[in-house]
Design an enzyme around this catalytic site. Structure first.
Site, mmCIF file in Angstrom:
data_model
loop_
_atom_site.group_PDB
_atom_site.id
_atom_site.type_symbol
_atom_site.label_atom_id
_atom_site.label_comp_id
_atom_site.label_asym_id
_atom_site.label_seq_id
_atom_site.Cartn_x
_atom_site.Cartn_y
_atom_site.Cartn_z
ATOM 1 N N CYS A 99 0.842 -1.193 0.000
ATOM 2 C CA CYS A 99 0.000 0.000 0.000
ATOM 3 C C CYS A 99 0.881 1.247 0.000
ATOM 4 C CB CYS A 99 -0.884 -0.024 1.250
ATOM 5 S SG CYS A 99 -1.984 1.382 1.395
ATOM 6 N N HIS A 141 -8.935 -4.103 -1.665
ATOM 7 C CA HIS A 141 -7.941 -3.347 -0.889
ATOM 8 C C HIS A 141 -8.317 -1.861 -0.862
ATOM 9 C CE1 HIS A 141 -3.702 -2.239 0.335
ATOM 10 N NE2 HIS A 141 -4.158 -1.094 -0.141
ATOM 11 N N GLU A 142 -8.668 -1.328 -2.032
ATOM 12 C CA GLU A 142 -9.001 0.107 -2.097
ATOM 13 C C GLU A 142 -10.299 0.410 -1.353
ATOM 14 O OE1 GLU A 142 -6.735 2.036 -2.831
ATOM 15 O OE2 GLU A 142 -5.486 0.494 -3.728
ATOM 16 N N HIS A 145 -10.036 1.079 2.276
ATOM 17 C CA HIS A 145 -9.582 2.411 2.679
ATOM 18 C C HIS A 145 -10.764 3.331 3.008
ATOM 19 C CE1 HIS A 145 -5.244 2.442 2.194
ATOM 20 N NE2 HIS A 145 -5.327 1.857 1.016
#
Ligand code: NI
Length: 184
Positions: A99, A141-142, A145
């Site tokens: 990341c 993953h994004e 966030h």
């Protein structure tokens, strides 16, 4: 414009990002363009708005740089505004993740193998799309966030113990990157 990237320990990475009101949000296209440039400059394959200090539900993924190794990612680029997961498979997969906000650390993370996401694209059209393989991994993953989660939250306990001192140093500002980072 290339923006500074917020690093592990920054509060903005731990907030739940707010929904984008596409009618009212000013400078949305500029922000998307800036996020894209920032991601590319940092050699990233994905970025979420909180990583540039904007607590908004916007992510970008772009797998083009990985397409030599993973041909499925040829032309895989998405801008996703207000994404919502509408399906997650029970079946899981494990991949190594990294990341831009957690530099110089990679670790295996287990996540659903397949997901479906409803979102607005960069033209503000509603799309519902299924993701598989590494693209699915990038998207999850994004999306994490946007809810204040980092991949290091999801690694095994033992791995987390090993990483903890590095993470503590990072949170204290001891970190080296080839891209510009934000001051907390
Ligand atoms: Ni990330």
């Amino acid at each position: 414009m290339i923006l500074p990237i917020y690093i592990y320990g920054s509060h903005v990475l731990r907030e739940r990002a707010r929904e984008v009101d596409i009618e009212k949000e000013e400078g949305l296209q500029t922000l998307i363009e800036d996020m894209y440039q920032t991601m590319k400059h940092a050699d990233g394959v994905g970025i979420a708005a909180p990583q540039v200090g904007k607590s908004l539900r916007i992510v970008i993924v772009d797998g083009e740089d990985l397409a030599d190794d993973m041909p499925e990612l040829k032309g895989f680029k998405r801008v996703m505004i207000n994404p919502e997961i509408t399906f997650e498979s029970k079946e899981t997969a494990e991949y190594s993740e990294g990341c831009l906000s957690v530099p110089n650390i990679h670790a295996d993370v287990v996540r659903p193998r397949q997901i479906r996401v409803r979102y607005l694209n960069e033209k503000y059209e509603e799309v519902e799309e299924e993701f598989n393989g590494f693209g699915c991994r990038m998207v999850q993953h994004e999306l994490d966030h946007l809810d204040g989660h980092l991949f290091t939250d999801r690694v095994s306990q033992i791995r987390k113990k090993i990483l903890q001192s590095k993470l503590n140093k990072m949170a204290a500002g001891k970190v080296s990157t080839h891209y510009k980072i934000a001051q907390k």
